[in-house]
Design a protein around this motif. Sequence first.
Motif, mmCIF file in Angstrom:
data_model
loop_
_atom_site.group_PDB
_atom_site.id
_atom_site.type_symbol
_atom_site.label_atom_id
_atom_site.label_comp_id
_atom_site.label_asym_id
_atom_site.label_seq_id
_atom_site.Cartn_x
_atom_site.Cartn_y
_atom_site.Cartn_z
ATOM 1 N N LYS A 1 47.666 -28.838 99.629
ATOM 2 C CA LYS A 1 47.532 -30.012 98.780
ATOM 3 C C LYS A 1 46.245 -29.910 97.982
ATOM 4 C CE LYS A 1 50.137 -32.759 102.104
ATOM 5 N NZ LYS A 1 50.087 -33.818 103.135
ATOM 6 N N PRO A 2 46.270 -30.384 96.726
ATOM 7 C CA PRO A 2 45.080 -30.240 95.884
ATOM 8 C C PRO A 2 43.887 -31.016 96.425
ATOM 9 C CG PRO A 2 46.702 -31.671 94.839
ATOM 10 C CD PRO A 2 47.374 -31.051 96.022
ATOM 11 N N HIS A 3 42.719 -30.415 96.256
ATOM 12 C CA HIS A 3 41.465 -31.024 96.692
ATOM 13 C C HIS A 3 40.831 -31.722 95.482
ATOM 14 C CE1 HIS A 3 37.066 -30.318 98.247
ATOM 15 N NE2 HIS A 3 37.425 -31.584 98.322
ATOM 16 N N VAL A 4 40.644 -33.038 95.579
ATOM 17 C CA VAL A 4 39.985 -33.807 94.526
ATOM 18 C C VAL A 4 38.516 -33.970 94.884
ATOM 19 C CG1 VAL A 4 39.821 -36.031 93.345
ATOM 20 C CG2 VAL A 4 42.068 -35.051 93.838
ATOM 21 N N VAL A 5 37.650 -33.532 93.989
ATOM 22 C CA VAL A 5 36.202 -33.710 94.161
ATOM 23 C C VAL A 5 35.725 -34.700 93.112
ATOM 24 C CG1 VAL A 5 33.936 -32.590 94.004
ATOM 25 C CG2 VAL A 5 35.847 -31.425 95.154
ATOM 26 N N ILE A 6 34.983 -35.704 93.551
ATOM 27 C CA ILE A 6 34.480 -36.753 92.666
ATOM 28 C C ILE A 6 32.961 -36.662 92.629
ATOM 29 C CG2 ILE A 6 34.414 -39.232 92.204
ATOM 30 C CD1 ILE A 6 36.924 -39.408 94.113
ATOM 31 N N ILE A 7 32.403 -36.418 91.460
ATOM 32 C CA ILE A 7 30.945 -36.358 91.311
ATOM 33 C C ILE A 7 30.471 -37.722 90.845
ATOM 34 C CG2 ILE A 7 28.996 -35.216 90.211
ATOM 35 C CD1 ILE A 7 30.791 -32.850 89.596
ATOM 36 N N GLY A 8 29.790 -38.433 91.715
ATOM 37 C CA GLY A 8 29.314 -39.770 91.384
ATOM 38 C C GLY A 8 29.942 -40.803 92.292
ATOM 39 N N ALA A 9 29.115 -41.434 93.130
ATOM 40 C CA ALA A 9 29.624 -42.416 94.085
ATOM 41 C C ALA A 9 29.188 -43.819 93.689
ATOM 42 C CB ALA A 9 29.148 -42.085 95.503
ATOM 43 N N GLY A 10 29.315 -44.125 92.396
ATOM 44 C CA GLY A 10 29.064 -45.477 91.920
ATOM 45 C C GLY A 10 30.343 -46.281 91.953
ATOM 46 N N HIS A 11 30.402 -47.315 91.104
ATOM 47 C CA HIS A 11 31.582 -48.172 91.102
ATOM 48 C C HIS A 11 32.829 -47.398 90.691
ATOM 49 C CE1 HIS A 11 32.042 -52.723 91.253
ATOM 50 N NE2 HIS A 11 33.260 -52.246 91.300
ATOM 51 N N ALA A 12 32.698 -46.540 89.678
ATOM 52 C CA ALA A 12 33.853 -45.778 89.201
ATOM 53 C C ALA A 12 34.315 -44.772 90.248
ATOM 54 C CB ALA A 12 33.503 -45.064 87.895
#
Length: 413
Positions: free
Chosen positions: A5-16
Amino acid sequence: MQESKPHVVIIGAGHAGGTVAALLRQYEFTGPITLIGEEPIPPYHRPPLSKAWLKGEANAESLALKPLEFYAENNIDLWLNARVARVDRVGKKVAFLNGNILAYDILIIATGSRAIYPPIPRADSGGIMLLRTAADAEQLKATIGPGKRLAIVGGGYIGLEVAASVRGMGAEVVILEREERILKRVANPILAKFFQSYHEARGVTFELGCHVASFGSENGQVTGVWLGDGRGLLCDAVVIGAGVHPNEDIAKEAGLECDHGILVDLEARTSDPYIFAIGDVTRRPMPIYDCLFRMESVPNALEQAKQAAAAITGRPAPAVEVPWQWSDQYDLKMQIAGYPFEADTVLVRGEPTSAKFALFHLKGDQVQAVEAINSPPEFMMGRQLIGSRKAVDRVKLADPTISMKEVVAERDA
């Protein structure tokens, strides 16, 4: 053999970033998610930093978007105190300042914006601060109180919100603005005059059209502000509120298309099909106005989080929303819908001296934007008028004795 399954990486742990991580799970995405934040605490609501946090009515726990256990329970790997140095689009990897490498299949950039820090001599003195994070708000709260004086550099909405909160804490406030009026970039002169008068009536002083030449300091601590005309103003602390820049550096270095923000489409997808961007860092389409624009608001962050999560999970795209934002100052609730692009008329509904009125920005007979002070019906119905793009009866809109429901009903007749 089972497909990974694809790995989603999110840079930025603010509201968005925090919102899109939660939405992916809500939309039944089952692949691994890694959420990367530079701060030591999980995603939290930032607007109250200039209000409830300063007044001691909120803390990190009460402002958290989700309880800490939410991330573990939903298999969201939360990396805090972590900073990404660069993105390798060819290898689909992100590299951290500490040398760590993390592979991704889908990347979401939610790096927000950073404060503009004017190059003023002795700006590194203690007591000179920004108000972008919980740590900033905590520092200001510990510094300011009865008998203290705060200088705010910049007469924008953040500066005004801080001024209102600090006055409520018993401290004196002076706002220093280089333009000839406050809110020059973001508000109509009528609204600016109203806010200045409201603040002055509560003890805030203003220095308009002034240049901050340098800060005064003693033993490394700020003691005042020197203006370009030679005057000196004493203070115990300074808050810089001179605007923000989008944190687009890593996107630019990775070769993504940027123009005063990362360029995205209505799926929040960048020029790389495997990379999305959401929130303050983006310059996005605004179909209502047929233009591109960079917005700095929580509602925009939430809307783009929905767009990205829907695109990643194959859900239908969410309906395009009319942009909106708000500002709380003293007992004032200001709600703004839309933007006054190409507006040729400003229509005042109600009486500003009553602190209950609305400004409608019109292009011909179309409502482009509304700024409502303590007037929820004008805000809510105004959003409908903006979204409909239909003509409005100016005479009825200007008459506060005619309800906004009737104004909208007349339009729909």
